[in-house]
Design an enzyme around this catalytic site. Structure first.
Site, PDB file in Angstrom:
ATOM      1  N   SER A 122       0.841  -1.203   0.000  1.00  0.00           N
ATOM      2  CA  SER A 122       0.000   0.000   0.000  1.00  0.00           C
ATOM      3  C   SER A 122       0.871   1.246   0.000  1.00  0.00           C
ATOM      4  O   SER A 122       1.990   1.245   0.552  1.00  0.00           O
ATOM      5  CB  SER A 122      -0.855  -0.018   1.274  1.00  0.00           C
ATOM      6  OG  SER A 122      -1.431   1.248   1.499  1.00  0.00           O
ATOM      7  N   TYR A 147      -2.179  -1.304  10.919  1.00  0.00           N
ATOM      8  CA  TYR A 147      -2.444  -1.911   9.602  1.00  0.00           C
ATOM      9  C   TYR A 147      -1.324  -1.552   8.626  1.00  0.00           C
ATOM     10  O   TYR A 147      -0.726  -2.415   7.982  1.00  0.00           O
ATOM     11  CB  TYR A 147      -3.800  -1.442   9.038  1.00  0.00           C
ATOM     12  CG  TYR A 147      -3.888  -1.633   7.536  1.00  0.00           C
ATOM     13  CD1 TYR A 147      -4.062  -2.908   6.993  1.00  0.00           C
ATOM     14  CD2 TYR A 147      -3.737  -0.556   6.654  1.00  0.00           C
ATOM     15  CE1 TYR A 147      -4.093  -3.097   5.612  1.00  0.00           C
ATOM     16  CE2 TYR A 147      -3.767  -0.737   5.281  1.00  0.00           C
ATOM     17  CZ  TYR A 147      -3.952  -2.010   4.766  1.00  0.00           C
ATOM     18  OH  TYR A 147      -3.968  -2.193   3.398  1.00  0.00           O
ATOM     19  N   LYS A 151       2.139  -3.749   6.545  1.00  0.00           N
ATOM     20  CA  LYS A 151       2.606  -3.740   5.143  1.00  0.00           C
ATOM     21  C   LYS A 151       4.103  -3.455   5.088  1.00  0.00           C
ATOM     22  O   LYS A 151       4.837  -4.064   4.325  1.00  0.00           O
ATOM     23  CB  LYS A 151       1.844  -2.681   4.335  1.00  0.00           C
ATOM     24  CG  LYS A 151       0.361  -2.944   4.206  1.00  0.00           C
ATOM     25  CD  LYS A 151       0.098  -4.236   3.465  1.00  0.00           C
ATOM     26  CE  LYS A 151      -1.374  -4.594   3.404  1.00  0.00           C
ATOM     27  NZ  LYS A 151      -1.627  -5.951   2.922  1.00  0.00           N
TER      28      LYS A 151
END
Ligand code: NAD
Ligand code: UD1
Length: 338
Positions: A122, A147, A151
């Site tokens: 992302s 979150y 990544k």
């Protein structure tokens, strides 16, 4: 093998893979998706992909998936939880799910000698970038949410593996803001509960499921004061995954771990999105300006040169198409529920 293949981006990618002649095996625990998506994929492609319902956090079950499916050539790993605010409230749930699932898949790939891996990353790994547009050379920063951090950590884990195992090759695809849906109206984004992201909130407001859209702040240093993002059609993203898999299978990668930004290179503000949406569907939506949302950065958009040069990929679909397909999906879905 497509993990998380019943989800929003995964299901569109499965369609693109089938249309390009791949045989697809989906692994998904359906924690944020539904089996019904397989029928929808069949309606579009004529093929119902095989689903193995499995929680990839479970290392034993994850190993079994590989043990009994020996002909896997590549893995596209979408399976993850993705709600930013939930990850702030429940960080362990996010580190547990996103990192255990990743590690279990990588361990099984090593054991069964499967060496081609595509990872869903992302633009959040760039934090609040100092240089725009964002190239792959931009420094990554610790993302503000757990979150986002899964990544960043995941990319570091993958980099270590490609350094230590010369046969293992990986591509990380850093998505900007995926929106839109399949032209057929059969597949689209279906967030659980109240949407966090802008586009599903807009379509749900227009269809009458939500009353008013909150625009989170209009005092950012941008042309109209609202934040700018690089929205990209989910079908363009899906096509990039097909190209990335082909690149690995044909050994065309230049380094064992490549990273690509997937965006359009165009930035639109929140108000521009709302105005274009109203124009495309010829209907006003209720919105109100509220406080900034913690963690939002003012401007994010991608430099698309690297993906264009190396993958030969550019996003083809414009904002109007992203909006009209998202709207068609929302309407179709609500009609089906009635
Ligand atoms: P999604 O929630 O629609 O799809 C994820 C799928 O993974 C779901 O079907 C879910 O059931 C499955 N899953 C989750 N945990 C699992 C587990 N432990 N075992 C097996 N299956 C599991 O999300 P999406 O929007 O399609 O996102 C796909 C990937 O792309 C995710 O990794 C996400 O973090 C990443 N990503 C998404 C966006 C976005 O805006 N949608 C942006 C950047 C990156
Ligand atoms: C968010 C996540 C990002 C994640 C991505 C995909 C944050 C800070 N970032 O990106 O980590 O990879 O989703 O899941 O959460 N907006 C409104 N009203 C709304 C919703 C959004 O004004 O109801 C605005 C936001 O302030 C933002 C823009 O719309 O400026 C886009 O928001 P969103 O769709 O949530 O995406 P990002 O925040 O860019």
């Amino acid at each position: 093998m497509v993990t998380g293949g019943c989800g929003y981006i995964g299901s569109h990618t499965v369609v693109a893979l089938i249309e390009n002649g791949f045989e697809v095996l989906i692994l998904d625990d359906l924690s944020n998706s539904n089996k019904e998506v397989l029928d929808r994929i069949k309606t579009i492609t004529g093929t119902r992909p095989k689903l193995l319902e499995v929680d990839l956090k479970n290392s034993f079950l994850c190993d079994n998936m590989f043990c009994y499916n020996k002909n896997i050539e590549a893995v596209i790993h979408f399976a993850a939880h993705k709600a930013v605010s939930e990850s702030v409230e429940k960080p362990l749930m996010y580190y547990h799910n996103n990192l255990y699932a990743l590690i279990n898949v990588l361990v099984a790939m090593e054991k069964y000698n499967i060496n081609n891996f595509i990872f869903s990353s992302s633009a959040t790994v760039y934090g609040n970038p100092e240089i725009l547009p964002i190239t792959e050379q931009n420094k990554t920063q610790r993302p503000f949410s757990p979150y986002g951090n899964t990544k960043k950590v995941a990319e570091e884990i993958i980099a270590d593996i490609t350094n230590s195992n010369k046969d293992f090759t990986a591509i990380s695809l850093r998505y900007f803001n995926p929106i839109g849906a399949h032209d057929s109206g059969q597949l689209g984004e279906l967030p659980n509960g109240i949407p966090n992201n802008l586009m599903p909130y807009i379509t749900q407001t227009a269809v009458g499921v939500r009353e008013t859209l909150s625009v989170f702040g209009n005092d950012y240093p941008t042309k109209d004061g609202t934040p700018i993002r690089d929205y990209i059609h989910v079908i363009d993203l899906a096509e990039a995954h097909v190209i990335a898999v082909q690149r690995l299978l044909e050994n065309k990668q230049e380094t064992s771990f490549e990273t690509f930004n997937l965006g359009t290179g165009n930035g639109y503000s929140v108000l521009e999105i709302i105005n274009t949406f109203q124009k495309v569907i010829n209907q006003k939506i209720n919105y109100t300006i509220t406080e900034r949302r913690p963690g939002d950065v003012p401007i994010l958009y991608s430099d698309i040169a690297f993906a264009k040069e190396k993958l030969g990929w550019v996003a083809k679909r414009n904002l109007e198409n992203m909006i009209s397909t998202a709207w068609k999906w929302e309407q179709n879905y609500r009609q089906e529920q009635n």
